[in-house]
Design a protein around this motif. Structure first.
Motif, PDB file in Angstrom:
ATOM      1  N   GLU A  90     -18.453 118.687  50.016  1.00 44.85           N
ATOM      2  CA  GLU A  90     -19.089 119.374  51.300  1.00 44.85           C
ATOM      3  C   GLU A  90     -20.721 119.161  51.163  1.00 44.85           C
ATOM      4  OE1 GLU A  90     -17.682 123.188  52.235  1.00 44.85           O
ATOM      5  OE2 GLU A  90     -15.514 122.686  51.827  1.00 44.85           O
ATOM      6  N   LYS A 112     -18.858 126.064  46.724  1.00 43.81           N
ATOM      7  CA  LYS A 112     -17.823 125.318  47.722  1.00 43.81           C
ATOM      8  C   LYS A 112     -17.320 123.958  46.935  1.00 43.81           C
ATOM      9  CE  LYS A 112     -19.342 127.600  51.848  1.00 43.81           C
ATOM     10  NZ  LYS A 112     -20.015 127.456  53.054  1.00 43.81           N
ATOM     11  N   PRO A 113     -16.359 123.140  47.291  1.00 40.49           N
ATOM     12  CA  PRO A 113     -16.269 121.770  46.828  1.00 40.49           C
ATOM     13  C   PRO A 113     -17.395 121.007  47.214  1.00 40.49           C
ATOM     14  CG  PRO A 113     -14.303 122.572  48.135  1.00 40.49           C
ATOM     15  CD  PRO A 113     -15.473 123.704  48.108  1.00 40.49           C
ATOM     16  N   ALA A 132     -10.886 121.480  40.727  1.00 40.71           N
ATOM     17  CA  ALA A 132     -12.104 120.927  41.752  1.00 40.71           C
ATOM     18  C   ALA A 132     -13.541 120.876  41.256  1.00 40.71           C
ATOM     19  CB  ALA A 132     -11.930 121.171  43.189  1.00 40.71           C
ATOM     20  N   SER A 164     -15.262 112.749  47.375  1.00 42.57           N
ATOM     21  CA  SER A 164     -14.135 113.562  46.811  1.00 42.57           C
ATOM     22  C   SER A 164     -14.648 114.608  45.959  1.00 42.57           C
ATOM     23  CB  SER A 164     -13.347 112.575  45.742  1.00 42.57           C
ATOM     24  OG  SER A 164     -12.300 113.431  45.340  1.00 42.57           O
ATOM     25  N   SER A 165     -13.786 115.753  45.514  1.00 45.66           N
ATOM     26  CA  SER A 165     -14.326 116.730  44.714  1.00 45.66           C
ATOM     27  C   SER A 165     -13.221 116.672  43.568  1.00 45.66           C
ATOM     28  CB  SER A 165     -14.226 118.085  45.155  1.00 45.66           C
ATOM     29  OG  SER A 165     -15.078 118.280  46.528  1.00 45.66           O
ATOM     30  N   ASP A 166     -12.745 115.683  43.515  1.00 48.36           N
ATOM     31  CA  ASP A 166     -11.664 115.342  42.414  1.00 48.36           C
ATOM     32  C   ASP A 166     -12.671 114.938  41.067  1.00 48.36           C
ATOM     33  OD1 ASP A 166     -10.136 113.550  40.436  1.00 48.36           O
ATOM     34  OD2 ASP A 166      -8.468 114.426  41.826  1.00 48.36           O
ATOM     35  N   VAL A 191     -17.293 122.070  42.070  1.00 50.78           N
ATOM     36  CA  VAL A 191     -17.987 122.618  42.951  1.00 50.78           C
ATOM     37  C   VAL A 191     -19.298 122.637  42.687  1.00 50.78           C
ATOM     38  CG1 VAL A 191     -15.966 124.620  43.256  1.00 50.78           C
ATOM     39  CG2 VAL A 191     -17.820 124.745  41.518  1.00 50.78           C
TER      40      VAL A 191
END
Length: 229
Positions: A30, A26-27, A13, A37-39, A15
């Motif tokens: 957020e 953190k992702p 992911a 999305s963190s993809d 970050v």
């Protein structure tokens, strides 16, 4: 001025990197105001950057890799990647189309010189509070400007001035230091850390830098996505 979009990838992911304090990352979803999305691949499809810098944090910390993701990212954009290499064999998995970034935090001057003779290479002058981060005592005991001069004899695509303590802060530029760096280096220079908005990009260009690594200022909307497209 190249705006190179940054992917810090941890456990597959993206970050949000802050001051190099990896335990606190953190992702990115957020934090971001522009993606949900963190993809990494979904972010690629959403933002469509032309050029990207990938930090494979799992490889840098010695606990796996995100090589399949780097491969997929490299099919969609010009890609450079820091995988924490400390020996040439560490780059064997890196796709040929990806330009390796060899950071002083893990790579010695001799390794940077060795790899640059085999493939296009970018060096990263890794610093925190203006001290060079390096396991190589010869570099750790030198000033950043002295290490820049040492890199002048190596054939490189460019050098990243990586200010780890300014990453994710949007703290702005230290124009005096950047002017000194530009005067001492014969390579194209890219700044990593602290860029806060488009005015910073214009100021960097005036100093003579070739590019900037950007992420936080894109995610918080201070640099529009069109700049990375």
């Amino acid at each position: 001025m190249k705006c190179i979009f940054v992917f810090d990838i941890l456990n597959g992911a993206v970050v949000h990197a802050l001051r190099g304090e990896r335990s606190r990352y953190k992702p990115v979803a957020e934090f971001s105001q522009v993606i949900e999305s963190s993809d990494p691949l979904l972010i690629m499809d959403e933002l469509r950057p032309v050029q990207v810098y990938v930090a494979d944090l799992d490889m840098i910390m010695g606990r796996g890799n995100n090589m399949e993701l780097i491969q997929e990212i490299s099919k969609r954009a010009k890609t450079m990647a820091d995988t924490g290499a400390s020996r040439s064999s560490d780059l064997d998995l890196l796709p040929p189309s990806v330009i390796p970034v060899l950071g002083t935090e893990t790579a010695s001057i001799s390794l940077i010189e060795e790899v640059s003779g085999q493939r296009r290479t970018i060096a990263s002058l890794d610093m925190s509070k203006r001290r060079v981060l390096s396991r190589d005592k010869a570099m750790a005991d030198r000033s950043p400007l002295e290490v820049l001069e040492e890199l002048n004899h190596i054939d490189l695509e460019g050098v990243i001035i990586m200010e780890l303590d300014r990453i994710g802060t949007c703290a702005g530029l230290d124009g005096e230091f950047l002017e000194k760096a530009r005067a001492r280096s014969r390579h194209p220079l890219i700044l990593g850390g602290g860029v806060k908005d488009e005015m910073d990009l214009e100021a960097l260009e005036k100093v003579g830098f070739s590019g900037a690594l950007v992420a936080t200022a894109v995610h918080n909307g201070m640099i529009p996505r069109k700049r990375i497209q």
